[in-house]
Design an enzyme around this catalytic site. Structure first.
Site, mmCIF file in Angstrom:
data_model
loop_
_atom_site.group_PDB
_atom_site.id
_atom_site.type_symbol
_atom_site.label_atom_id
_atom_site.label_comp_id
_atom_site.label_asym_id
_atom_site.label_seq_id
_atom_site.Cartn_x
_atom_site.Cartn_y
_atom_site.Cartn_z
ATOM 1 N N HIS A 41 64.478 40.648 28.915
ATOM 2 C CA HIS A 41 63.875 41.900 28.401
ATOM 3 C C HIS A 41 63.300 41.700 27.002
ATOM 4 O O HIS A 41 63.221 42.643 26.228
ATOM 5 C CB HIS A 41 64.891 43.040 28.364
ATOM 6 C CG HIS A 41 65.725 43.158 29.606
ATOM 7 N ND1 HIS A 41 65.320 43.906 30.699
ATOM 8 C CD2 HIS A 41 66.909 42.598 29.959
ATOM 9 C CE1 HIS A 41 66.244 43.820 31.644
ATOM 10 N NE2 HIS A 41 67.221 43.013 31.235
ATOM 11 N N LYS A 57 43.943 34.725 7.693
ATOM 12 C CA LYS A 57 44.223 34.670 9.125
ATOM 13 C C LYS A 57 44.029 33.287 9.737
ATOM 14 O O LYS A 57 43.112 32.553 9.403
ATOM 15 C CB LYS A 57 43.297 35.653 9.881
ATOM 16 C CG LYS A 57 43.605 37.100 9.634
ATOM 17 C CD LYS A 57 44.902 37.569 10.270
ATOM 18 C CE LYS A 57 44.780 37.739 11.740
ATOM 19 N NZ LYS A 57 44.257 39.009 12.158
ATOM 20 N N SER A 71 39.367 34.289 10.589
ATOM 21 C CA SER A 71 38.759 35.620 10.635
ATOM 22 C C SER A 71 37.581 35.640 9.676
ATOM 23 O O SER A 71 37.613 34.993 8.631
ATOM 24 C CB SER A 71 39.799 36.657 10.211
ATOM 25 O OG SER A 71 39.162 37.816 9.721
ATOM 26 N N GLU A 93 44.873 33.004 23.577
ATOM 27 C CA GLU A 93 44.407 34.320 24.035
ATOM 28 C C GLU A 93 43.306 34.178 25.083
ATOM 29 O O GLU A 93 43.254 34.923 26.070
ATOM 30 C CB GLU A 93 43.900 35.141 22.844
ATOM 31 C CG GLU A 93 45.032 35.555 21.916
ATOM 32 C CD GLU A 93 44.540 36.136 20.594
ATOM 33 O OE1 GLU A 93 43.337 36.443 20.465
ATOM 34 O OE2 GLU A 93 45.372 36.270 19.679
ATOM 35 N N ASN A 113 25.150 24.727 58.873
ATOM 36 C CA ASN A 113 26.462 25.398 58.869
ATOM 37 C C ASN A 113 27.614 24.402 58.824
ATOM 38 O O ASN A 113 28.568 24.578 58.068
ATOM 39 C CB ASN A 113 26.598 26.314 60.096
ATOM 40 C CG ASN A 113 25.565 27.426 60.082
ATOM 41 O OD1 ASN A 113 24.875 27.611 59.082
ATOM 42 N ND2 ASN A 113 25.445 28.151 61.181
ATOM 43 N N GLN A 116 27.984 32.246 51.905
ATOM 44 C CA GLN A 116 27.368 31.536 50.788
ATOM 45 C C GLN A 116 27.983 31.999 49.456
ATOM 46 O O GLN A 116 27.945 31.269 48.472
ATOM 47 C CB GLN A 116 25.857 31.808 50.812
ATOM 48 C CG GLN A 116 25.077 31.169 49.701
ATOM 49 C CD GLN A 116 23.584 31.217 49.970
ATOM 50 O OE1 GLN A 116 23.075 30.500 50.825
ATOM 51 N NE2 GLN A 116 22.879 32.085 49.272
ATOM 52 N N SER A 135 20.302 29.324 47.286
ATOM 53 C CA SER A 135 21.584 28.978 46.655
ATOM 54 C C SER A 135 21.464 27.718 45.811
ATOM 55 O O SER A 135 22.455 27.226 45.271
ATOM 56 C CB SER A 135 22.658 28.792 47.732
ATOM 57 O OG SER A 135 22.214 27.887 48.729
HETATM 58 N N1 ARG Z 1 23.384 27.890 51.575
HETATM 59 C C1 ARG Z 1 24.069 28.147 52.779
HETATM 60 C C2 ARG Z 1 25.512 28.466 52.476
HETATM 61 O O1 ARG Z 1 25.949 28.147 51.438
HETATM 62 C C3 ARG Z 1 23.998 26.954 53.676
HETATM 63 C C4 ARG Z 1 24.151 27.274 55.107
HETATM 64 C C5 ARG Z 1 22.958 27.980 55.615
HETATM 65 N N2 ARG Z 1 23.065 28.299 56.984
HETATM 66 C C6 ARG Z 1 22.308 29.225 57.576
HETATM 67 N N3 ARG Z 1 22.528 29.447 58.816
HETATM 68 N N4 ARG Z 1 21.422 29.897 56.900
HETATM 69 O O2 ARG Z 1 26.215 29.065 53.236
#
Ligand code: ARG
Length: 458
Positions: free
Chosen positions: A155, A282, A276, A289, A109, A321, A22
């Site tokens: 409306h 334009k 444009s 938008e 975690n 994640q 990640s």
């Molecule tokens: N990159 C992980 C996440 O965003 C971090 C936590 C990873 N924990 C694990 N038990 N693999 O959730």
């Protein structure tokens, strides 16, 4: 460096590493990760789990990493799984064995749960400021256009005359609610997950209250399994962001209409318009938008995360994640849109004469004409019918009620007199509406000064 590997006999397949990693996006919260770690080791030292020397070495090391990332001399590299691994590996490289104690009494975690909360808190503050900038521009425009008449629609048909201040005031309310929604989310989420460990707390004598106070949380979270698997606040945030986008998108839709040749109520500044490649005449409202278009993307993030979370058993699972990329993208999208949208309306020109002329056409004073009869003793239902007949007559003659001669009025009802013209003038129609929240000048002035106070105080 890997944070795990002891129980493995084979190298990770490269595709698995790439799929699992990640770091390409969670590096966005390197700063929060480092500040969270500094608080963690400060607490560990207070509890005598680390010595003062170890803590000082770790804190110095972490600060040097933060400094070097910020000045560009330390690059975050993709061979690491995530930002947590990168920081820990770099720390060990820089300070040696003491660095290996950083992760005592912690899991990725609770660490990632903390980082995401710290990041979200910072972003809520930034979003709050952007909303305030937008509200300030709306407030200025309201103060300037308390007597700029325009048609109010239902409306998308002309209904009754209002003022531009009143119309804009509706958006002021929406964006003010958006700010308060962010505040609510902040208050509800502001509990610290650090110390929850992987899911079941830790055996170390952590002082979770202390960690929470170091990081300016209102206290520690109360259930360690929930702490590592709660993503409610992100869902709430994405919902609030979706609502902000919905509000901007509605406003953009109106601006696109108002900026069209048919309406000409406003002219978007050249610096906020595009041209444009083929049609030289334009001048397109692309920014409006795009903001309207990007709304779908933010809604998508909300639906994605709700769907990701719906089948996840307690406690942490890697599915979670997936919260990051979409949340980051939604936050960045909303921040970008808010800044551009604010600039666009700040520089937009309102064609007051066109708006007032439009309010005059389309019989927006018909209700007031009926009210005139009611004030002279005619029951409302009869008055409604009489004015309906007069409107039909005017349509036939291609004139407005103001232009219809008094004899014509009298032919249909003898109740009419010269003062009908005063009663149905635009000024009267708007200014008589003076109950709280209505477009009349006095009612509007009260709201504008209350808004002024709100902007000063929050
Ligand atoms: N990159 C992980 C996440 O965003 C971090 C936590 C990873 N924990 C694990 N038990 N693999 O959730």
């Amino acid at each position: 460096m890997k944070l795990w590997g002891g129980r493995f006999t084979k190298e990770t397949n490269q595709l698995v590493h790439n799929f699992n990693a990640s770091i390409s996006y969670d590096q966005k919260f390197y700063k929060q990760d480092i500040l969270g770690s500094i608080a963690h080791v400060t607490m560990l030292a207070k509890q005598n789990i680390l010595t003062e020397e170890e803590k000082d070495a770790i804190v110095d090391g972490l600060q040097s990493i933060l400094r070097d990332i910020e000045n560009g001399t330390l690059l975050i590299t993709p061979e690491h799984e995530d930002i947590h691994s990168f920081v820990e590996a770099t720390l060990i490289e820089r300070i040696g064995d003491a660095g290996k104690k950083l992760h005592t009494g912690r899991s990725r975690n609770d660490q990632v749960a903390l980082d995401m909360k710290l990041y979200t808190r910072d972003e809520i503050a930034a979003l709050n400021d952007l909303l305030k900038d937008l509200l300030s521009v709306i407030h200025r425009l309201m103060s300037e256009h308390i007597e700029t008449f325009m048609p109010g629609f239902t409306h998308l048909q002309k209904a009754q005359p209002v003022t531009l201040a009143h119309h804009l005031g509706a958006y002021f309310e929406m964006f003010r609610r958006d700010r308060s929604r962010l505040r609510d989310i902040y208050d509800r989420m502001n509990y610290c997950p650090l110390g929850a460990g992987a899911l079941a707390g830790t055996t170390y004598p952590l002082d979770r209250e202390y960690s929470a106070s170091l990081l300016k949380f209102d206290g520690p979270t109360w259930n360690s399994m929930d702490s590592v698997s709660d993503r409610d606040y992100l869902i709430e945030l994405l919902s609030a962001l979706s609502t902000i986008m919905m509000h901007m998108s509605r406003f953009c839709e109106e601006i696109i209409l108002w900026n069209s040749n048919e309406y000409r109520f406003v002219e978007i500044d050249d610096s906020y318009s595009t041209g444009s490649s083929i049609m030289p005449q334009k001048k397109n409202p692309d920014i409006a938008e795009l903001v309207r278009g990007k709304t779908g993307r933010v809604y998508g993030a909300l639906i994605s995360l709700l769907t990701t979370m719906k089948g996840i058993p307690l406690a942490y699972n890697k599915d979670m994640q997936e919260d990051k990329e979409l949340t980051f993208d939604a936050i960045d999208t909303v921040k970008g849109c808010l800044a551009l949208f604010t600039g666009m309306i700040d520089t937009m020109k309102f064609n007051e004469a066109v708006m007032a002329a439009s309010a005059k056409r389309g019989f927006t004073n018909a209700t007031d004409a009926a009210d005139y009869l009611v004030n002279h003793g005619v029951p409302f239902r009869d008055a409604h019918g009489i004015i309906g007949q007069l409107v039909l007559l005017c349509i036939d003659k291609n004139i407005s009620l103001d232009e219809l001669p008094l004899e014509e009025y009298k032919k249909i009802s003898s109740v009419f007199d010269e003062d009908i013209y005063e009663a149905i003038s635009m000024k009267t129609c708007v200014e008589k509406r003076n109950t709280i929240g209505a477009p009349g000048k006095d009612a509007m002035a009260q709201i504008i000064s209350a808004n002024e106070k709100y902007l000063q105080e929050s």
